[in-house]
Design a protein around this motif. Structure first.
Motif, mmCIF file in Angstrom:
data_model
loop_
_atom_site.group_PDB
_atom_site.id
_atom_site.type_symbol
_atom_site.label_atom_id
_atom_site.label_comp_id
_atom_site.label_asym_id
_atom_site.label_seq_id
_atom_site.Cartn_x
_atom_site.Cartn_y
_atom_site.Cartn_z
ATOM 1 N N VAL A 128 -12.842 -37.539 -25.337
ATOM 2 C CA VAL A 128 -11.972 -37.339 -26.404
ATOM 3 C C VAL A 128 -12.451 -36.662 -27.582
ATOM 4 O O VAL A 128 -12.855 -37.213 -28.540
ATOM 5 N N SER A 129 -12.524 -35.257 -27.503
ATOM 6 C CA SER A 129 -13.215 -34.539 -28.774
ATOM 7 C C SER A 129 -12.550 -33.240 -29.060
ATOM 8 O O SER A 129 -12.549 -32.309 -28.461
ATOM 9 N N PRO A 130 -11.766 -33.463 -30.119
ATOM 10 C CA PRO A 130 -10.620 -32.441 -30.293
ATOM 11 C C PRO A 130 -11.418 -31.038 -30.677
ATOM 12 O O PRO A 130 -10.952 -29.996 -30.341
ATOM 13 N N LEU A 131 -12.400 -31.143 -31.647
ATOM 14 C CA LEU A 131 -13.064 -30.033 -32.111
ATOM 15 C C LEU A 131 -13.661 -29.248 -30.758
ATOM 16 O O LEU A 131 -13.265 -27.751 -30.596
ATOM 17 N N PRO A 132 -14.415 -29.603 -29.954
ATOM 18 C CA PRO A 132 -14.807 -29.007 -28.699
ATOM 19 C C PRO A 132 -13.516 -28.667 -28.053
ATOM 20 O O PRO A 132 -13.744 -27.462 -27.331
ATOM 21 N N ILE A 133 -12.629 -28.912 -27.823
ATOM 22 C CA ILE A 133 -11.346 -28.769 -27.041
ATOM 23 C C ILE A 133 -10.704 -27.688 -27.769
ATOM 24 O O ILE A 133 -10.425 -26.543 -26.971
ATOM 25 N N VAL A 134 -10.787 -27.722 -28.980
ATOM 26 C CA VAL A 134 -10.148 -26.433 -29.769
ATOM 27 C C VAL A 134 -11.202 -25.177 -29.531
ATOM 28 O O VAL A 134 -10.654 -24.038 -29.267
ATOM 29 N N ALA A 135 -12.524 -25.491 -29.541
ATOM 30 C CA ALA A 135 -13.609 -24.387 -29.220
ATOM 31 C C ALA A 135 -13.253 -23.727 -27.786
ATOM 32 O O ALA A 135 -13.358 -22.621 -27.728
ATOM 33 N N ILE A 136 -13.242 -24.573 -26.771
ATOM 34 C CA ILE A 136 -13.151 -24.010 -25.545
ATOM 35 C C ILE A 136 -11.707 -23.258 -25.424
ATOM 36 O O ILE A 136 -11.771 -22.181 -24.636
ATOM 37 N N ILE A 137 -10.774 -23.695 -25.933
ATOM 38 C CA ILE A 137 -9.493 -22.773 -25.834
ATOM 39 C C ILE A 137 -9.700 -21.688 -26.533
ATOM 40 O O ILE A 137 -9.233 -20.630 -26.090
ATOM 41 N N LEU A 138 -10.172 -21.733 -27.680
ATOM 42 C CA LEU A 138 -10.478 -20.268 -28.433
ATOM 43 C C LEU A 138 -11.462 -19.079 -27.485
ATOM 44 O O LEU A 138 -11.379 -18.136 -27.475
ATOM 45 N N VAL A 139 -12.381 -20.033 -27.049
ATOM 46 C CA VAL A 139 -13.193 -19.153 -25.827
ATOM 47 C C VAL A 139 -12.469 -18.546 -25.055
ATOM 48 O O VAL A 139 -12.800 -17.520 -24.442
ATOM 49 N N LEU A 140 -11.557 -19.342 -24.538
ATOM 50 C CA LEU A 140 -10.894 -18.838 -23.176
ATOM 51 C C LEU A 140 -10.108 -17.568 -23.669
ATOM 52 O O LEU A 140 -9.493 -16.861 -22.858
ATOM 53 N N GLY A 141 -9.734 -17.573 -25.012
ATOM 54 C CA GLY A 141 -8.906 -16.666 -25.459
ATOM 55 C C GLY A 141 -9.550 -15.030 -25.777
ATOM 56 O O GLY A 141 -9.035 -14.217 -26.316
ATOM 57 N N THR A 142 -10.999 -15.386 -25.560
ATOM 58 C CA THR A 142 -11.922 -14.096 -25.751
ATOM 59 C C THR A 142 -11.658 -13.018 -24.579
ATOM 60 O O THR A 142 -10.892 -13.380 -23.498
ATOM 61 N N PRO A 143 -11.981 -11.704 -24.688
ATOM 62 C CA PRO A 143 -11.712 -10.588 -23.748
ATOM 63 C C PRO A 143 -12.472 -11.151 -22.244
ATOM 64 O O PRO A 143 -11.895 -10.871 -21.215
ATOM 65 N N ARG A 144 -13.412 -11.765 -22.486
ATOM 66 C CA ARG A 144 -14.166 -12.350 -21.159
ATOM 67 C C ARG A 144 -13.894 -13.821 -21.104
ATOM 68 O O ARG A 144 -14.723 -14.472 -20.837
ATOM 69 N N GLY A 145 -12.665 -14.558 -21.164
ATOM 70 C CA GLY A 145 -12.296 -15.655 -21.247
ATOM 71 C C GLY A 145 -12.787 -16.254 -20.039
ATOM 72 O O GLY A 145 -13.202 -17.576 -20.343
ATOM 73 N N ARG A 146 -12.790 -15.771 -18.966
ATOM 74 C CA ARG A 146 -13.053 -16.568 -17.744
ATOM 75 C C ARG A 146 -14.717 -17.086 -17.745
ATOM 76 O O ARG A 146 -15.084 -18.266 -17.592
ATOM 77 N N LEU A 147 -15.494 -15.979 -17.883
ATOM 78 C CA LEU A 147 -16.849 -16.036 -17.875
ATOM 79 C C LEU A 147 -17.505 -17.047 -19.065
ATOM 80 O O LEU A 147 -18.085 -17.730 -18.895
ATOM 81 N N ASN A 148 -16.578 -16.849 -20.208
ATOM 82 C CA ASN A 148 -17.116 -17.370 -21.402
ATOM 83 C C ASN A 148 -16.908 -19.153 -21.318
ATOM 84 O O ASN A 148 -17.323 -19.770 -21.702
ATOM 85 N N GLY A 149 -15.549 -19.309 -20.662
ATOM 86 C CA GLY A 149 -15.203 -20.606 -20.451
ATOM 87 C C GLY A 149 -16.133 -21.220 -19.646
ATOM 88 O O GLY A 149 -16.315 -22.621 -19.714
#
Length: 225
Positions: free
Chosen positions: A17-38
């Motif tokens: 239960v870590s809200p900030l890292p969860i927000v971070a990975i959601i933002l990462v998944l929204g990048t152009p290379r979301g699959r690889l970056n995630g």
């Protein structure tokens, strides 16, 4: 081994239960290379927890268990110190939480995530797991608990693997949604991101305090036995 797993499951849930890292990975998944970056972020997260836990096991070794497989004194002292630290951080987090959740602000570095290179994404995952003010103490406490169980090294490794897996559920869930939910993923992840961003401070404060009290109780129990 079962007893050792039971001892670390609560700590693993606290890491998950870590809200900030969860927000971070959601933002990462929204990048152009979301699959690889995630995938890189999730890998970094897992590596960070595994490395920190392994270091604690290497330091503790089989010395975490005294006679009759009771936890050694240093395990109690470590849990007491980590519990006090978490309780103090919880009080501080609660005192500085925004009075209006809708006014909560994310760290400025999150605005630059879409420009992060793959190595930086991997490093971000490591940092948010192993260098996090909540996750690092909980992972160290888990390593100490495993060491104190007095079980063989293969079982210690298995218990640590269970801890890392459970502790990674929070960041693996958005990745699974992204990979398997198709077009619906954007709406679902957007809702998760907004909730986690708005309630990060309050959630973290409660977790700090509750888990800190648990470790304080564990430490006192070990030292008094």
């Amino acid at each position: 081994m079962g007893h050792a797993v039971g001892d670390v499951l609560g700590l693993a849930a606290g890491v998950a239960v870590s809200p900030l890292p969860i927000v971070a990975i959601i933002l990462v998944l929204g990048t152009p290379r979301g699959r690889l970056n995630g995938l890189l972020f999730a890998l970094g997260w897992i590596l960070g927890l595994a490395a920190l836990g392994t270091i604690m096991l290497a330091v503790g070794g089989s010395g975490g268990a005294a006679d009759h497989k009771q936890p050694a004194t240093w395990v109690g002292a470590l849990k007491l110190a980590l519990g006090l630290l978490l309780a103090l951080l919880g009080a501080r987090q609660w005192r500085h939480r925004p009075t209006d959740p809708s006014q909560a602000q994310l760290p400025k570095w999150m605005a630059a995530i879409d420009r992060f290179t793959p190595p930086k994404i991997l490093g971000l995952g490591v940092a948010l797991s192993a260098a996090n003010a909540k996750n690092a103490p909980l992972t160290l406490a888990a390593g100490a608990s495993i060491s104190a169980a007095g079980i063989p090294v293969p079982q210690q490794a298995g218990t640590l693997a269970v801890f890392v897996l459970v502790a990674s559920v929070g960041v693996l869930a958005p990745l699974a949604v992204y990979l398997f939910m198709g077009q619906r993923a954007q709406r679902v992840l957007g809702n998760w991101r907004n909730w986690a961003a708005q309630h990060n401070a309050a959630v973290m404060a409660v977790l700090f305090f509750v888990l800190g009290l648990k470790l304080l109780g564990d430490g006192i129990g070990i030292l008094a036995s």
